[in-house]
Write a protein that holds these residues in place. Structure first.
Motif, PDB file in Angstrom:
ATOM      1  N   LEU A   1       0.713  -1.300  -0.021  1.00  0.00           N
ATOM      2  CA  LEU A   1       0.170   0.026  -0.054  1.00  0.00           C
ATOM      3  C   LEU A   1       0.822   1.217  -0.040  1.00  0.00           C
ATOM      4  CD1 LEU A   1      -2.902  -0.927   2.562  1.00  0.00           C
ATOM      5  CD2 LEU A   1      -2.886  -0.839   0.086  1.00  0.00           C
ATOM      6  N   GLU A   2       1.825   1.346   0.644  1.00  0.00           N
ATOM      7  CA  GLU A   2       2.757   2.340   0.729  1.00  0.00           C
ATOM      8  C   GLU A   2       3.591   2.514  -0.619  1.00  0.00           C
ATOM      9  OE1 GLU A   2       4.961   5.561   2.514  1.00  0.00           O
ATOM     10  OE2 GLU A   2       3.162   4.244   2.985  1.00  0.00           O
ATOM     11  N   LEU A   3       3.790   1.601  -1.304  1.00  0.00           N
ATOM     12  CA  LEU A   3       4.417   1.703  -2.802  1.00  0.00           C
ATOM     13  C   LEU A   3       3.169   2.175  -3.754  1.00  0.00           C
ATOM     14  CD1 LEU A   3       6.638   0.155  -1.532  1.00  0.00           C
ATOM     15  CD2 LEU A   3       6.718  -1.320  -3.687  1.00  0.00           C
TER      16      LEU A   3
ATOM     17  N   MET B   1       7.596   7.872  -0.074  1.00  0.00           N
ATOM     18  CA  MET B   1       7.392   6.395   0.592  1.00  0.00           C
ATOM     19  C   MET B   1       8.452   6.203   1.779  1.00  0.00           C
ATOM     20  SD  MET B   1       7.080   4.213  -3.007  1.00  0.00           S
ATOM     21  CE  MET B   1       8.514   4.832  -3.699  1.00  0.00           C
ATOM     22  N   ARG B   2       7.748   5.530   2.819  1.00  0.00           N
ATOM     23  CA  ARG B   2       8.459   5.131   4.082  1.00  0.00           C
ATOM     24  C   ARG B   2       8.295   3.679   4.524  1.00  0.00           C
ATOM     25  NH1 ARG B   2       6.952  10.402   4.667  1.00  0.00           N
ATOM     26  NH2 ARG B   2       8.514  11.854   5.246  1.00  0.00           N
ATOM     27  N   ASP B   3       9.420   2.901   5.230  1.00  0.00           N
ATOM     28  CA  ASP B   3       9.097   1.707   5.670  1.00  0.00           C
ATOM     29  C   ASP B   3       9.010   0.892   4.547  1.00  0.00           C
ATOM     30  OD1 ASP B   3       9.201   3.028   8.352  1.00  0.00           O
ATOM     31  OD2 ASP B   3       7.073   3.354   8.308  1.00  0.00           O
ATOM     32  N   ALA B   4       9.630   0.796   3.672  1.00  0.00           N
ATOM     33  CA  ALA B   4       9.520  -0.280   2.551  1.00  0.00           C
ATOM     34  C   ALA B   4      10.949  -0.741   2.300  1.00  0.00           C
ATOM     35  CB  ALA B   4       9.088   0.377   1.497  1.00  0.00           C
ATOM     36  N   ASP B   5      11.755  -1.120   3.487  1.00  0.00           N
ATOM     37  CA  ASP B   5      12.973  -1.680   3.191  1.00  0.00           C
ATOM     38  C   ASP B   5      12.930  -3.058   2.467  1.00  0.00           C
ATOM     39  OD1 ASP B   5      13.867   0.378   4.669  1.00  0.00           O
ATOM     40  OD2 ASP B   5      14.124  -0.775   6.581  1.00  0.00           O
TER      41      ASP B   5
ATOM     42  N   ALA C   1      11.177  -3.692   0.041  1.00  0.00           N
ATOM     43  CA  ALA C   1      10.800  -3.768  -1.475  1.00  0.00           C
ATOM     44  C   ALA C   1      12.316  -3.244  -2.065  1.00  0.00           C
ATOM     45  CB  ALA C   1       9.836  -2.429  -1.584  1.00  0.00           C
ATOM     46  N   VAL C   2      13.104  -2.653  -1.047  1.00  0.00           N
ATOM     47  CA  VAL C   2      14.573  -2.418  -1.585  1.00  0.00           C
ATOM     48  C   VAL C   2      15.323  -3.461  -1.671  1.00  0.00           C
ATOM     49  CG1 VAL C   2      16.472  -1.276  -1.041  1.00  0.00           C
ATOM     50  CG2 VAL C   2      14.427  -0.047  -0.506  1.00  0.00           C
ATOM     51  N   VAL C   3      15.044  -4.460  -0.803  1.00  0.00           N
ATOM     52  CA  VAL C   3      15.930  -5.849  -0.795  1.00  0.00           C
ATOM     53  C   VAL C   3      15.526  -6.589  -1.985  1.00  0.00           C
ATOM     54  CG1 VAL C   3      15.899  -8.035   0.470  1.00  0.00           C
ATOM     55  CG2 VAL C   3      16.025  -5.853   1.490  1.00  0.00           C
ATOM     56  N   ARG C   4      13.980  -6.575  -2.323  1.00  0.00           N
ATOM     57  CA  ARG C   4      13.678  -7.477  -3.639  1.00  0.00           C
ATOM     58  C   ARG C   4      13.982  -6.641  -4.806  1.00  0.00           C
ATOM     59  NH1 ARG C   4       9.606 -11.179  -2.292  1.00  0.00           N
ATOM     60  NH2 ARG C   4       9.394 -11.674  -0.131  1.00  0.00           N
ATOM     61  N   GLY C   5      14.619  -5.459  -4.839  1.00  0.00           N
ATOM     62  CA  GLY C   5      15.020  -5.027  -6.149  1.00  0.00           C
ATOM     63  C   GLY C   5      13.900  -4.249  -6.748  1.00  0.00           C
ATOM     64  N   LEU C   6      12.695  -3.709  -6.102  1.00  0.00           N
ATOM     65  CA  LEU C   6      11.607  -2.990  -6.672  1.00  0.00           C
ATOM     66  C   LEU C   6      12.160  -1.499  -6.410  1.00  0.00           C
ATOM     67  CD1 LEU C   6       9.169  -5.175  -5.122  1.00  0.00           C
ATOM     68  CD2 LEU C   6       9.747  -5.068  -7.613  1.00  0.00           C
ATOM     69  N   LEU C   7      12.696  -1.094  -5.110  1.00  0.00           N
ATOM     70  CA  LEU C   7      12.944   0.352  -5.025  1.00  0.00           C
ATOM     71  C   LEU C   7      14.317   0.609  -4.880  1.00  0.00           C
ATOM     72  CD1 LEU C   7      10.180   1.124  -2.071  1.00  0.00           C
ATOM     73  CD2 LEU C   7      10.133   1.551  -4.649  1.00  0.00           C
ATOM     74  N   SER C   8      14.917   1.797  -5.056  1.00  0.00           N
ATOM     75  CA  SER C   8      16.240   2.094  -4.890  1.00  0.00           C
ATOM     76  C   SER C   8      16.043   3.545  -3.687  1.00  0.00           C
ATOM     77  CB  SER C   8      16.988   2.470  -5.902  1.00  0.00           C
ATOM     78  OG  SER C   8      17.092   1.450  -6.800  1.00  0.00           O
ATOM     79  N   VAL C   9      17.302   3.586  -3.222  1.00  0.00           N
ATOM     80  CA  VAL C   9      17.355   4.785  -2.092  1.00  0.00           C
ATOM     81  C   VAL C   9      18.295   5.757  -2.890  1.00  0.00           C
ATOM     82  CG1 VAL C   9      17.948   5.300   0.226  1.00  0.00           C
ATOM     83  CG2 VAL C   9      17.299   3.036  -0.352  1.00  0.00           C
ATOM     84  N   GLU C  10      17.705   6.701  -2.811  1.00  0.00           N
ATOM     85  CA  GLU C  10      18.681   8.270  -3.133  1.00  0.00           C
ATOM     86  C   GLU C  10      19.773   8.522  -1.722  1.00  0.00           C
ATOM     87  OE1 GLU C  10      18.545  12.930  -4.086  1.00  0.00           O
ATOM     88  OE2 GLU C  10      16.467  11.802  -3.623  1.00  0.00           O
ATOM     89  N   PRO C  11      20.929   8.507  -2.161  1.00  0.00           N
ATOM     90  CA  PRO C  11      22.036   8.617  -1.233  1.00  0.00           C
ATOM     91  C   PRO C  11      21.863   9.964  -0.546  1.00  0.00           C
ATOM     92  CG  PRO C  11      23.002   7.695  -3.345  1.00  0.00           C
ATOM     93  CD  PRO C  11      21.358   8.193  -3.493  1.00  0.00           C
ATOM     94  N   ALA C  12      21.643  11.032  -1.091  1.00  0.00           N
ATOM     95  CA  ALA C  12      21.623  12.209  -0.489  1.00  0.00           C
ATOM     96  C   ALA C  12      20.718  12.352   0.614  1.00  0.00           C
ATOM     97  CB  ALA C  12      21.801  13.296  -1.306  1.00  0.00           C
ATOM     98  N   SER C  13      19.407  12.140   0.379  1.00  0.00           N
ATOM     99  CA  SER C  13      18.143  12.151   1.138  1.00  0.00           C
ATOM    100  C   SER C  13      17.558  11.262   1.750  1.00  0.00           C
ATOM    101  CB  SER C  13      17.092  12.920   0.231  1.00  0.00           C
ATOM    102  OG  SER C  13      16.742  12.152  -0.629  1.00  0.00           O
TER     103      SER C  13
END
Length: 928
Positions: free
Chosen positions: A270-272, A296-300, A302-314
């Protein structure tokens, strides 16, 4: 090595091309074009890192499908980071404030907005060079794309660079931006193997071969498919083209992402979903059109599964690829999507248009508060060039209306705007939507909608006129003594348009009687339309000033109001007063706005260009309008543009072309009794006959429009052919008829209608006068009239007539002066046949026209093109040598010929020699 720092395997050529951008000494722009997943985003990230390393300020933006209909949404996203670097709101232009929604005001044209943004970028770049990065440019809204294209073509003199990525399989507003392109295709086999081995070294040979075959050189597929292939058929055959050949690779990849999403917790999905529905797609998604993008928050997971990435600066999360976003939306249930839209509507409280989009998707049951918000958003979109979006929101507002009266009104408004946006099928469907109690209001709105369709698509003026009169009388009886509402005004305005197109005296008299019976119910603007679109010679006195005073009232409003007022301005020769607003409105509306009005406005601009002597521009406008009318399948506008081009060809002496267009217009208009076009056909015939020197035919055509000595009521061309009829009568031995018509113009006080008619009336009285001193005085008044500067063709005709009159009175020196001025003007505007005639009169005085004197009017580029053409090069060869299009070369030559006083390419060499260009120059030109 981090993902961002990893080398881009197989893209060495593309990286070399892109790496030259940041280090280039001059500003420039580049479009990167390729299929989904081919690696465009990776290349943009690569060049952005290069720019940052070299000290550039990098501004990112990403096109978002959810925002493609929101005017200037992409531009705000791109400029948002840069605006913060200028302290104080007075540090950037007001036009930017308006376009970005910070303040209310007229939407600026792409040129004025682009100029302001160039100024902004230059000021930012005075501290550090600027690098603009636009991903998914195919989803950039039309106004933002046009402005970015304008900017991209003008970066050479600034320290600003721009790169735009667009998909090959989607239409993009950057397609016509005329910017250099870098095409990115699939990876070669060797590079594909290298990338796969680097990212998935654990694959066994069979799986490796399967991935390479399925991926077809697509880098995203090479990175993502191994997980599916290792599941040994768990994809159900989806990834095997042999089992499902109709499914494109992008769809297969989306399904692969969907399977990963299914493993997430519902709260994370739902967050995604909220992020996907709000358009979060890239590193640059921090700013929205008027506020902040959802984060989006609290979606680690999804990052592990290769669906999201994280902007390094923010630390902001963003989707790794647009296909992930599509998979998120497709996987969600309707209830989940509605809940997400509802949350986003609350998030965008300060953004009326974005909030409206989410409310429309979130609400199921009738809700008047939501319907009113959608209606307000539709008004906002209409004034920002988003009429197509307004139709969608008004339709949804009608669906959510709690009251049937509101529902009918909103459906009628949606259909009305759809008609003006050339969305005729949609307009008819809206009026066919069943209402609980349709009533008189919806019936009248249906009459308006169907009438637009019948008029624009079929030219059925008579039957439409009767339906509108009946509907207006019903509304009048329904109103009683109450003030009229907008629906009645719409009916009356459309009735006037139909009456104008019909050009029929009987229909106009019916219209006039209806208007007289309505008395005070007629809106002041509608009263102006009545006085100008019909019998302007009898009702048009003083209307020009009323038009001038009304322009500020409509200039920043709805497009149909300025279109109607511009048509009134055309009837009293005041288009130059409203032209800047017309040009700006065309720019605003041409992509997703009131397309029907755009065509009418373009036709009026074309007429103004013909009147002012800008005939090259008029032809270009006419051809663009013709293409748009063909694209929209609107025969009425199509034949209006043909008639305009036919008149232009006749004026230029291209009589064969003129008569061909004349015949095409007549064959469509006469069976339908579209009197407006039939009279234009006759005007083309008269003008072409004059160019051919066939004065008897010219007389027959002109007198068929209105008989000598009278001005037929509601004959729209009667005033415009005043000079034609008088001169044709004189040249065919009918001086009595010529004088009677000139006196009729004087007695009818047609000079009070417009400056052009004042100029022409004086001229007609002069050339028909039998008293020498009276004629001399009238010629003097006519040629000194200030309107002459605005109507060069008419003034040149009077100069020619004056020169002929002076030659008859044996005032040879004065005749030469008058005739020389006529020759100059005719040559300058491209009236070749008239120039030849004036030149013949000039030679009869013992002098000759000297074309070389006009060569000083050539621009540097025109000189260059003229020299190359004189050396024997074709347009194609000249275009290749000067890096221009063949059409541009042809257009330049079109303007060069009259400036040099010639009519053909063969005469170029002699003309240039007379102007001082020696053979050596021509020889050098031939070998460039």
């Amino acid at each position: 090595m981090s993902e961002l720092d990893a080398p881009i395997i197989g893209r060495e050529h593309e990286c070399r091309q892109l790496s030259m951008l940041p280090s280039a000494s001059l500003g420039q722009a580049l479009v990167v074009r390729g299929d989904a997943g081919v690696g465009k985003s990776a290349l943009l990230a690569y060049v952005a890192r290069q720019a940052e390393a070299q000290g550039h300020v990098v501004a990112h933006a990403v096109g978002v499908e959810a925002e493609w209909a929101l005017p200037f949404a992409g531009l705000h996203q791109l400029l948002y980071p840069l605006l913060g670097s200028l302290k104080g709101r007075d540090q950037y232009p007001t036009v930017l404030d308006v376009a970005l929604g910070r303040v209310a005001g007229p939407v600026p044209s792409p040129m004025s907005l682009g100029t302001a943004i160039l100024d902004l970028l230059t000021r930012v770049a005075s501290r550090k060079p600027v690098f603009l990065v636009i991903d998914d440019g195919q989803w950039f809204d039309a106004p933002s794309s046009e402005v970015c294209g304008f900017i991209g073509r003008r970066l050479a003199s600034s320290p600003v660079k721009m790169v735009v990525a667009v998909r090959c399989d989607a239409n993009s507003h950057f397609d016509n931006a005329a910017l250099p392109e870098l095409k990115v295709g699939p990876l070669p086999e060797e590079a594909a193997q290298k990338l796969l081995d680097a990212q998935h070294p654990q694959l066994d040979p069979q799986a490796r071969r399967t991935v390479l075959d399925l991926a077809e050189g697509n880098p995203l597929a090479l990175l993502e498919l191994p997980r599916c292939v290792e599941r040994r058929g768990g994809d159900g055959g989806l990834l095997n083209p042999a089992q499902s050949p109709w499914i494109p690779l992008s769809r297969r990849l989306e399904q692969m992402y969907r399977r990963r999403l299914e493993g997430l917790e519902p709260t994370v999905r739902l967050e995604l979903l909220r992020g996907a529905l709000d358009g979060v797609e890239s590193l640059s998604s921090g700013g929205s059109a008027h506020g902040t993008r959802y984060r989006m928050r609290d979606a680690d997971d999804a990052v592990v599964r290769g669906l999201l990435s994280v902007e390094p600066a923010s630390g902001n999360l963003y989707f790794r690829h647009p296909l992930v976003r599509s998979a998120v939306v497709h996987l969600a249930t309707p209830n989940e999507r509605r809940a997400a839209h509802s949350a986003l509507a609350g998030f965008h409280l300060d953004d009326i248009e974005r909030r409206a989009g989410h409310l429309a998707a979130a609400t199921v049951d009738p809700n008047e508060r939501v319907a009113a918000e959608l209606e307000a958003a539709a008004d906002s979109a209409t004034l920002r060039g988003g009429a197509a979006t307004a139709v969608a929101w008004l339709t949804r507002a009608a669906e959510l209306s709690e009251d049937t009266t509101h529902r009918s009104r909103r459906l009628g408004d949606a259909a009305f705007i759809a008609g003006h946006s050339a969305l005729f099928d949609q307009a008819l469907q809206l009026m066919g939507s069943p209402g609980e109690h349709p009533g008189a209001r919806q019936s009248s709105a249906a009459v308006i909608t169907s009438s637009y369709v019948q008029l624009y698509q079929h030219g059925n003026v008579k039957s439409v006129h009767q339906r509108l009169v009946t509907a207006a009388e019903c509304l009048r009886r329904r109103h009683g003594d109450k003030p009229p509402d907008e629906l009645l005004t719409r009916l009356l305005n459309l009735l006037l348009i139909v009456s104008h197109c019909a050009g029929d005296r009987v229909l106009w008299e019916h219209t006039e009687r209806l208007f007289d019976s309505l008395s005070d119910f007629v809106h002041p603007l509608t009263a102006i339309y009545r006085d100008t679109w019909g019998d302007v010679l009898r009702r048009g006195m003083g209307v020009r000033e009323r038009v001038r005073q009304a322009i500020p009232l409509v200039a920043d409003g709805e497009p149909w109001d300025i279109t109607r007022l511009a048509l009134s301005a055309c009837q009293v020769d005041a288009l130059q007063l409203i032209r800047p607003h017309l040009d700006r409105m065309i720019d605003r509306e041409k992509h997703s706005g009131a397309v029907s009005d755009v065509m009418m406005m373009m036709h009026l601009v074309m007429l103004d260009q013909i009147t002012s002597g800008a005939w090259g521009d008029a032809e270009e406008t006419g051809l663009r309008g013709l293409a748009l009318a063909e694209e929209q399948s609107l025969p009425l506008f199509l034949h209006q543009f043909r008639a305009g081009l036919g008149l232009l060809a006749a004026l230029q002496g291209e009589t064969k072309k003129a008569r061909q267009l004349q015949a095409e217009v007549e064959s469509w208009a006469r069976p339908r009794e579209v009197g407006l076009l039939i009279q234009q056909v006759k005007a083309i015939g008269a003008t072409a006959a004059f160019s051919d020197g066939d004065y008897e035919s010219a007389y027959q055509y002109a007198s068929d429009i209105t008989r000598p000595g009278a001005f037929e009521p509601y004959a729209c061309q009667a005033a415009r052919t005043l000079l034609d009829l008088v001169e044709a009568a004189l040249f065919t031995g009918r001086p009595g008829e010529a004088r009677r018509h000139a006196l009729a113009a004087r007695d009818a006080q047609v000079s009070e209608v417009s400056p052009r008619l004042a100029l022409v009336t004086l001229g007609c009285l002069a050339i028909t006068s039998e008293e020498t001193e009276e004629a001399r005085g009238l010629f003097s008044q006519a040629l000194a009239h200030p309107a002459g500067a605005d109507f060069p063709f008419e003034r040149a005709r009077l100069q020619l007539a004056h020169g002929m009159w002076l030659r008859g009175t044996r005032e040879v020196k004065e005749a030469r002066h008058a005739l020389s001025r006529a020759v100059q003007t005719f040559q300058r505007i491209g009236a070749r046949a008239w120039a030849e005639r004036a030149d013949g009169e000039l030679r009869a005085t013992g002098s000759q026209a000297r074309p070389s004197r006009y060569a000083t009017e050539l621009t540097a580029q025109e000189w260059q093109i003229a020299e190359l053409a004189a050396s024997g090069l074709s347009n194609k060869e000249i275009a290749r040598q000067l890096l221009l299009s063949q059409r541009t070369v042809g257009s330049h030559l079109y303007h060069i010929f009259p400036k040099l006083g010639i009519n053909s390419r063969a005469a170029l060499r002699d003309a240039l020699s007379r102007a001082g260009i020696g053979s050596g120059t021509l020889k050098r030109a031939a070998h460039r």
